[in-house]
Motif scaffolding. Sequence first.
Motif, short mmCIF file in Angstrom:
data_model
loop_
_atom_site.label_atom_id
_atom_site.label_comp_id
_atom_site.label_asym_id
_atom_site.label_seq_id
_atom_site.Cartn_x
_atom_site.Cartn_y
_atom_site.Cartn_z
N ILE A 1 12.77 -9.84 0.44
CA ILE A 1 14.12 -10.42 0.54
C ILE A 1 14.90 -10.15 -0.75
O ILE A 1 14.30 -9.87 -1.79
N THR A 2 16.21 -10.28 -0.66
CA THR A 2 17.04 -10.04 -1.85
C THR A 2 16.96 -11.24 -2.80
O THR A 2 16.57 -12.33 -2.39
N GLN A 3 17.36 -11.01 -4.03
CA GLN A 3 17.35 -12.09 -5.03
C GLN A 3 18.28 -13.23 -4.59
O GLN A 3 17.96 -14.41 -4.77
N VAL A 4 19.41 -12.89 -3.99
CA VAL A 4 20.38 -13.91 -3.55
C VAL A 4 19.75 -14.80 -2.48
O VAL A 4 19.85 -16.03 -2.53
N LYS A 5 19.07 -14.17 -1.51
CA LYS A 5 18.41 -14.92 -0.44
C LYS A 5 17.32 -15.83 -1.02
O LYS A 5 17.18 -16.99 -0.62
N TYR A 6 16.56 -15.28 -1.99
CA TYR A 6 15.49 -16.06 -2.62
C TYR A 6 16.05 -17.30 -3.31
O TYR A 6 15.57 -18.43 -3.11
N VAL A 7 17.10 -17.11 -4.11
CA VAL A 7 17.69 -18.24 -4.86
C VAL A 7 18.26 -19.28 -3.90
O VAL A 7 18.11 -20.49 -4.10
N THR A 8 18.89 -18.82 -2.80
CA THR A 8 19.45 -19.75 -1.80
C THR A 8 18.34 -20.60 -1.19
O THR A 8 18.46 -21.83 -1.08
N ASP A 9 17.23 -19.93 -0.79
CA ASP A 9 16.13 -20.66 -0.14
C ASP A 9 15.40 -21.57 -1.13
O ASP A 9 14.92 -22.65 -0.75
N VAL A 10 15.33 -21.14 -2.40
CA VAL A 10 14.73 -22.02 -3.43
C VAL A 10 15.55 -23.30 -3.54
O VAL A 10 15.00 -24.40 -3.64
N GLY A 11 16.89 -23.16 -3.46
CA GLY A 11 17.77 -24.34 -3.50
C GLY A 11 17.49 -25.31 -2.37
O GLY A 11 17.44 -26.54 -2.57
N VAL A 12 17.27 -24.76 -1.17
CA VAL A 12 16.95 -25.60 0.00
C VAL A 12 15.65 -26.36 -0.25
O VAL A 12 15.57 -27.58 -0.04
N LEU A 13 14.62 -25.65 -0.73
CA LEU A 13 13.31 -26.28 -0.94
C LEU A 13 13.34 -27.25 -2.12
O LEU A 13 12.63 -28.26 -2.13
#
Length: 566
Positions: free
Chosen positions: A234-246
């Motif tokens: 996944i892209t860095q943007v997607k990773y950071v977004t999902d980290v925010g959710v978790l």
Amino acid sequence: MFVSDFRKEFYEVVQSQRVLLFVASDVDALCACKILQALFQCDHVQYTLVPVSGWQELETAFLEHKEQFRYFVLINCGANVDLLDILQPDEEAVFFVCDTHRPVNVVNVYNDTQIKLLIKQDDDLEVPAYEDIFRDEEEDEEHSGNESDEGSEPSEKRTRLEEEIAERTLKRRQRREWEARRRDILFDYEQYEYHGTSAAMVMFDLAWLMSKDLSDMLWWAIVGLTDQWVQDKITQVKYVTDVGVLQRHVSRHGHRHEDEEHALSVDCARISFEYDLRLALYQHWSLHDSLCNTCYTAARFKLWSLHGQKRLQEFLADVGLPLKQVKQKFQSMDVSLKENLREMIEESANKFGMKDMRVQTFSVHFGFKHKFLASDVVFATMSLMESPEDGSGTDSFTQALDSLSRGNLDKLYRGLELAKQQLRATQQIIASCLCTNLVVSQGPFLYCSLTEGTPDMVLFSKPASLSLLSRHLLKSFVCSTKNRRCKLLPLVMAAPLSVEQGTVTMVGIPPETDSSDRKNFFGRAFEKAAEGTNSRALHNHFDLSVMELKAEDRSKFLDALVTLLS
């Protein structure tokens, strides 16, 4: 068809049934499986678990079990192909597919009865419209009947016949145009392979919806997401977004446990958000070993050269860490040095051009003694699953699945030792490839072929570890080459698979650029090149960009691939 209400349309449907789980061999799938198993145990749902590492295993397992089950759950497999065409099931069979592979096959999307997709709708799916892909046959046959009237004049008959012929010709032309447009739409849609939201996160969402989300489940969701990041899916943007959710779930769980007495018991699991170093397994290794065997630092320092080794020494001097401390186990380092270690390393890394030395991640404490970063668990679980030592694939799968439970920390620690071995071997192979100029430009892509005698090659016989090696090799090559054009090229890697059968594994890796969208075009390109040259190839892996090929067909296959991508 996409399931909109996971609880009602999936969980409550299978709750009173016997279910068969097909789980792919990747860490994210294992984590999703652990969450679903925990939910099933809560509600006493009967299930059978079958690990599958490719399409052949999936077909064989389905044929073996199809009589006993009506409901099948597929984790990280099945979304990107026409599932009904591959498995040929009975009409009663229902498949629930929770898969990160994209694009989702259009037949699966528009089948309302047998295929239920447990896929997040907010992912950027861009599925073509139904009428652009499917067309009712009746439309075409409607006007084909002959409407001639017996009693009418010959001239009228002739006029009507001419009109009919003109109409049919128009219909045929419209159909040809529609088919050409359909081919273009499908080509654009299926051209690139990429990954969507982690399966473990999707399953955790289901648990949260039903208020059954335990700390262990949250940790498995974190490990599933981290696996996607470690594997560059996944892209860095997607990773950071999902980290925010978790992260929001982590603080919610933190508040929930503050009032409970067992918050500091020996058996508790405490999860915390960290802004930690991008160094593999450093808390279970020495800092020196971790710096030398983490792809990010090894590539930036160019550690395969003497100049690179010298730069590493300069870096450690800049941080202010004595070699004696750096080369002993991290746990044994002076406490005074460890206090501000992250900040010190980050500051020096910036000077040496490594701007991303720290990443957003999570850690877990089991009791008072055991602390793991999410990436540690990913490396350990992946090494256990792909270990050549454990004999059959099912044994390795079971070992890896067990290592995710906090009651089996001995297995996790064994996985960490295997992961160290694998990371060392990765850097040794990369060094030998770069020092002997094995990575060559073929025009539209870079190519590297590993030979049978390569040391530790047995560690990279499985697709996930070989893909990771290929990604790390491409990153290191981009850092080492001065050729600007080569920096933007993708990589094709060939590695020996079976000497007896004379086969090799081909892996395609997309270009390594900062703006990379992680989309991989090699799946379709491999297919076309193999078809065009009648190469004996086997697309058995769930990732389409991994393929098995007869060694003697390799040169004509590569020639076709060069022509196709030029």
